[in-house]
Design a protein around this motif. Sequence first.
Motif, mmCIF file in Angstrom:
data_model
loop_
_atom_site.group_PDB
_atom_site.id
_atom_site.type_symbol
_atom_site.label_atom_id
_atom_site.label_comp_id
_atom_site.label_asym_id
_atom_site.label_seq_id
_atom_site.Cartn_x
_atom_site.Cartn_y
_atom_site.Cartn_z
ATOM 1 N N GLN A 89 0.822 -1.214 0.000
ATOM 2 C CA GLN A 89 0.000 0.000 0.000
ATOM 3 C C GLN A 89 0.851 1.257 0.000
ATOM 4 N N HIS A 90 1.751 1.356 0.943
ATOM 5 C CA HIS A 90 2.591 2.542 1.108
ATOM 6 C C HIS A 90 4.031 2.109 1.326
ATOM 7 N N ALA A 91 4.959 3.014 1.029
ATOM 8 C CA ALA A 91 6.368 2.742 1.290
ATOM 9 C C ALA A 91 7.082 4.051 1.557
ATOM 10 N N ALA A 92 8.166 3.971 2.321
ATOM 11 C CA ALA A 92 9.037 5.114 2.578
ATOM 12 C C ALA A 92 10.480 4.640 2.485
ATOM 13 N N VAL A 93 11.293 5.407 1.771
ATOM 14 C CA VAL A 93 12.704 5.098 1.644
ATOM 15 C C VAL A 93 13.470 5.870 2.711
ATOM 16 N N ALA A 94 14.356 5.188 3.436
ATOM 17 C CA ALA A 94 15.162 5.835 4.471
ATOM 18 C C ALA A 94 16.211 6.740 3.831
ATOM 19 N N PRO A 95 16.718 7.720 4.585
ATOM 20 C CA PRO A 95 17.743 8.612 4.029
ATOM 21 C C PRO A 95 19.021 7.905 3.576
ATOM 22 N N ASP A 96 19.280 6.692 4.029
ATOM 23 C CA ASP A 96 20.456 5.966 3.531
ATOM 24 C C ASP A 96 20.208 5.367 2.148
ATOM 25 N N ARG A 97 18.964 5.456 1.657
ATOM 26 C CA ARG A 97 18.543 4.943 0.345
ATOM 27 C C ARG A 97 18.872 3.459 0.186
ATOM 28 N N ARG A 98 18.954 2.795 1.299
ATOM 29 C CA ARG A 98 19.183 1.353 1.321
ATOM 30 C C ARG A 98 17.978 0.611 1.883
ATOM 31 N N HIS A 99 17.356 1.187 2.898
ATOM 32 C CA HIS A 99 16.228 0.542 3.566
ATOM 33 C C HIS A 99 14.904 1.164 3.112
ATOM 34 N N ILE A 100 13.913 0.306 2.921
ATOM 35 C CA ILE A 100 12.569 0.729 2.540
ATOM 36 C C ILE A 100 11.588 0.080 3.509
ATOM 37 N N ALA A 101 10.759 0.882 4.155
ATOM 38 C CA ALA A 101 9.679 0.356 4.989
ATOM 39 C C ALA A 101 8.407 0.320 4.157
ATOM 40 N N THR A 102 7.663 -0.749 4.246
ATOM 41 C CA THR A 102 6.439 -0.884 3.460
ATOM 42 C C THR A 102 5.399 -1.659 4.244
ATOM 43 N N ASN A 103 4.144 -1.309 4.036
ATOM 44 C CA ASN A 103 3.050 -2.103 4.590
ATOM 45 C C ASN A 103 2.423 -2.899 3.458
ATOM 46 N N ARG A 104 2.078 -4.123 3.735
ATOM 47 C CA ARG A 104 1.539 -4.962 2.659
ATOM 48 C C ARG A 104 0.520 -5.953 3.203
ATOM 49 N N MET A 105 -0.346 -6.380 2.300
ATOM 50 C CA MET A 105 -1.335 -7.396 2.597
ATOM 51 C C MET A 105 -0.846 -8.728 2.057
ATOM 52 N N PRO A 106 -0.847 -9.767 2.870
ATOM 53 C CA PRO A 106 -0.410 -11.070 2.361
ATOM 54 C C PRO A 106 -1.237 -11.551 1.174
ATOM 55 N N LYS A 107 -2.495 -11.140 1.101
ATOM 56 C CA LYS A 107 -3.335 -11.524 -0.025
ATOM 57 C C LYS A 107 -4.504 -10.560 -0.111
ATOM 58 N N GLU A 108 -5.076 -10.464 -1.307
ATOM 59 C CA GLU A 108 -6.303 -9.720 -1.515
ATOM 60 C C GLU A 108 -7.476 -10.656 -1.237
ATOM 61 N N PRO A 109 -8.672 -10.180 -0.881
ATOM 62 C CA PRO A 109 -8.975 -8.764 -0.644
ATOM 63 C C PRO A 109 -8.398 -8.296 0.692
ATOM 64 N N TRP A 110 -8.826 -7.105 1.102
ATOM 65 C CA TRP A 110 -8.292 -6.445 2.289
ATOM 66 C C TRP A 110 -8.286 -7.360 3.505
ATOM 67 N N ASN A 111 -7.161 -7.364 4.188
ATOM 68 C CA ASN A 111 -7.097 -7.973 5.510
ATOM 69 C C ASN A 111 -6.063 -7.194 6.313
ATOM 70 N N ASP A 112 -5.682 -7.697 7.471
ATOM 71 C CA ASP A 112 -4.727 -6.971 8.303
ATOM 72 C C ASP A 112 -3.390 -6.810 7.579
ATOM 73 N N LEU A 113 -2.735 -5.701 7.861
ATOM 74 C CA LEU A 113 -1.490 -5.368 7.184
ATOM 75 C C LEU A 113 -0.278 -5.837 7.984
ATOM 76 N N GLU A 114 0.805 -6.090 7.270
ATOM 77 C CA GLU A 114 2.084 -6.421 7.878
ATOM 78 C C GLU A 114 3.086 -5.322 7.538
ATOM 79 N N LEU A 115 3.990 -5.036 8.464
ATOM 80 C CA LEU A 115 5.010 -4.020 8.275
ATOM 81 C C LEU A 115 6.349 -4.711 8.021
ATOM 82 N N TRP A 116 6.982 -4.358 6.887
ATOM 83 C CA TRP A 116 8.214 -5.019 6.486
ATOM 84 C C TRP A 116 9.310 -3.995 6.226
ATOM 85 N N LEU A 117 10.549 -4.400 6.478
ATOM 86 C CA LEU A 117 11.726 -3.606 6.171
ATOM 87 C C LEU A 117 12.514 -4.319 5.080
#
Length: 366
Positions: A89-117
Amino acid sequence: MRTTLVTAACAAALVACSRREPAPADLSGPLVGETHAVRLGALPDDAAIVFTSMRWRDDPHRFVNWELYARDLAGAHVERITFDGQSHQHAAVAPDRRHIATNRMPKEPWNDLELWLLDVKAQTETRLVPGFRSAGNGGVDFDRAGWLYFAARPKRGDSFDLFRMRIDGSAIEQLTRTPEDDYDVGVAEDGSRIAWVRVTGFTPFYRKTEIWVANPDGSHALRVFDGGPKYGRHGGFPLGGFDPEFSPDGRSVLFSRVNPEYDNFSMGAQDLWIVDIDGTNLRAAGATNGALRMIPDWVDDRLLFTEFNQFDHYIGLATMRPDGTDVQRLDANLRDLWDGGRHGKFIPPLDPDWPHEDEARSIRSP
């Protein structure tokens, strides 16, 4: 008459109980899960925006998961980042431009989100707060001091509150604790404040969303936009404001606001608005065009947003100046209307010294 009075009294008591401050979240569980090897695309040196898209699909008429992409502003270099088949759904790149945080759904349709680095250099992914019921809802953001900010529901039945954590799992803090749901957190460029959305109302069709700002630790919270005079819903959203981001100087907050006069693809319409961090000087960022303009960001003199425009047959990323002029649509010559980019966020310039942990101690209360 007595029955009516008793019912009203019970309803009042229920509302009073529901508005009590919840207990602090249980943060004793693991903050990071196992790290796995994963295929990740390279972040181009000139990458300016990270976004999600379905443009990878083979069949343009088939709904598929949203993968992460990065691109330069002109669109000359577009790189697919994820290949995991899960909806980001969303992502943010860290200032080191190496790490990206993102929230994602393991499957559609909508369910609870997981936060990944994601670590694009090491080609790995690590789940953050793996014990939480849902995390990353409405977006994620980094600050210069090394904190990752996000909304989360620690366990089923909890309201959504704001949290921040170190991506190495060394610390986590709960920033808000209310019976209302808090989402869509954004961080000022200098890390001095955060902004977010608070949902008020007690039924899905009697709600509105407010914009709040506070110190990065959640203290000195101030509502800067009350969501307008009405409760209700239009298209896919409650009335009110969404997805706040700060101006480059940190003195104003940009957000999208539901416009009930128009509709696009049965999702409604939103315009971009700006308010000062003390809650004054509320103004529109240019005239409305009837589109759904949402999930904005602000760097220098450019606003970035996702536009769903049924009138002009456009879905994708766009930019404009804060006064609404010089609108530039960034997605062109795509195979299908729904392949356009969405949920874009500016990528910060490379800071090889990130994180600056000393800056966290220097921030003062307003």
